[in-house]
Design a protein around this motif. Structure first.
Motif, PDB file in Angstrom:
ATOM      1  N   VAL A 169       0.848  -1.192   0.000  1.00 26.17           N
ATOM      2  CA  VAL A 169       0.000   0.000   0.000  1.00 26.17           C
ATOM      3  C   VAL A 169       0.887   1.246   0.000  1.00 26.17           C
ATOM      4  O   VAL A 169       1.854   1.333   0.749  1.00 26.17           O
ATOM      5  CB  VAL A 169      -0.940  -0.002   1.229  1.00 26.17           C
ATOM      6  CG1 VAL A 169      -1.715   1.300   1.319  1.00 26.17           C
ATOM      7  CG2 VAL A 169      -1.882  -1.186   1.174  1.00 26.17           C
ATOM      8  N   GLY A 170       0.571   2.186  -0.874  1.00 25.84           N
ATOM      9  CA  GLY A 170       1.321   3.427  -0.976  1.00 25.84           C
ATOM     10  C   GLY A 170       2.327   3.444  -2.117  1.00 25.84           C
ATOM     11  O   GLY A 170       2.818   4.509  -2.496  1.00 25.84           O
ATOM     12  N   ASP A 171       2.644   2.287  -2.689  1.00 25.92           N
ATOM     13  CA  ASP A 171       3.580   2.243  -3.817  1.00 25.92           C
ATOM     14  C   ASP A 171       2.947   2.878  -5.048  1.00 25.92           C
ATOM     15  O   ASP A 171       1.775   2.670  -5.343  1.00 25.92           O
ATOM     16  CB  ASP A 171       3.951   0.799  -4.169  1.00 25.92           C
ATOM     17  CG  ASP A 171       4.945   0.177  -3.216  1.00 25.92           C
ATOM     18  OD1 ASP A 171       5.539   0.913  -2.400  1.00 25.92           O
ATOM     19  OD2 ASP A 171       5.136  -1.053  -3.291  1.00 25.92           O
ATOM     20  N   GLN A 172       3.745   3.659  -5.772  1.00 20.65           N
ATOM     21  CA  GLN A 172       3.304   4.186  -7.053  1.00 20.65           C
ATOM     22  C   GLN A 172       3.754   3.183  -8.106  1.00 20.65           C
ATOM     23  O   GLN A 172       4.920   2.785  -8.130  1.00 20.65           O
ATOM     24  CB  GLN A 172       3.908   5.565  -7.335  1.00 20.65           C
ATOM     25  CG  GLN A 172       3.353   6.195  -8.579  1.00 20.65           C
ATOM     26  CD  GLN A 172       3.816   7.628  -8.781  1.00 20.65           C
ATOM     27  OE1 GLN A 172       4.494   8.200  -7.935  1.00 20.65           O
ATOM     28  NE2 GLN A 172       3.464   8.202  -9.899  1.00 20.65           N
ATOM     29  N   VAL A 173       2.820   2.742  -8.961  1.00 20.71           N
ATOM     30  CA  VAL A 173       3.112   1.654  -9.886  1.00 20.71           C
ATOM     31  C   VAL A 173       2.767   2.026 -11.325  1.00 20.71           C
ATOM     32  O   VAL A 173       1.961   2.918 -11.589  1.00 20.71           O
ATOM     33  CB  VAL A 173       2.345   0.368  -9.503  1.00 20.71           C
ATOM     34  CG1 VAL A 173       2.839  -0.173  -8.176  1.00 20.71           C
ATOM     35  CG2 VAL A 173       0.848   0.591  -9.470  1.00 20.71           C
TER      36      VAL A 173
END
Length: 87
Positions: free
Chosen positions: A53-57
């Motif tokens: 959660v919170g990762d930019q992908v």
């Protein structure tokens, strides 16, 4: 509304596309390219998922199922459709 993905699925909040070019020209929604980036909001129960959660992908252009949660565009997609984590 709370959405909890199952298995190897990931819930991603779609990054809004720019409506205006650098030169100041406004682009209508119908002419905009589909975005391929977003932020992970929730992950499924599969332990092999490499994102959190919170990762930019960055994800495959035509992957996933679009849903609206509180009038915000989200995608439910397979973890295999995620191409990269953007740092």
């Amino acid at each position: 509304m709370v959405v909890k993905p199952l298995g190897n699925r990931v819930l991603v909040k779609v990054k809004e596309t720019e409506e205006k070019t650098k030169g100041g020209i406004y682009i209508p929604q119908t002419a905009q390219e589909k975005t391929q980036t977003g932020v992970v909001v929730a992950v499924g129960t599969d332990e092999s998922i490499k994102v959190k959660v919170g990762d930019q992908v960055l994800y495959d252009k035509y992957a996933g199922t679009q849903i609206k949660i509180d009038d915000v565009e989200h995608l439910v997609l397979s973890a295999d459709d995620i191409l990269a984590i953007i740092e």
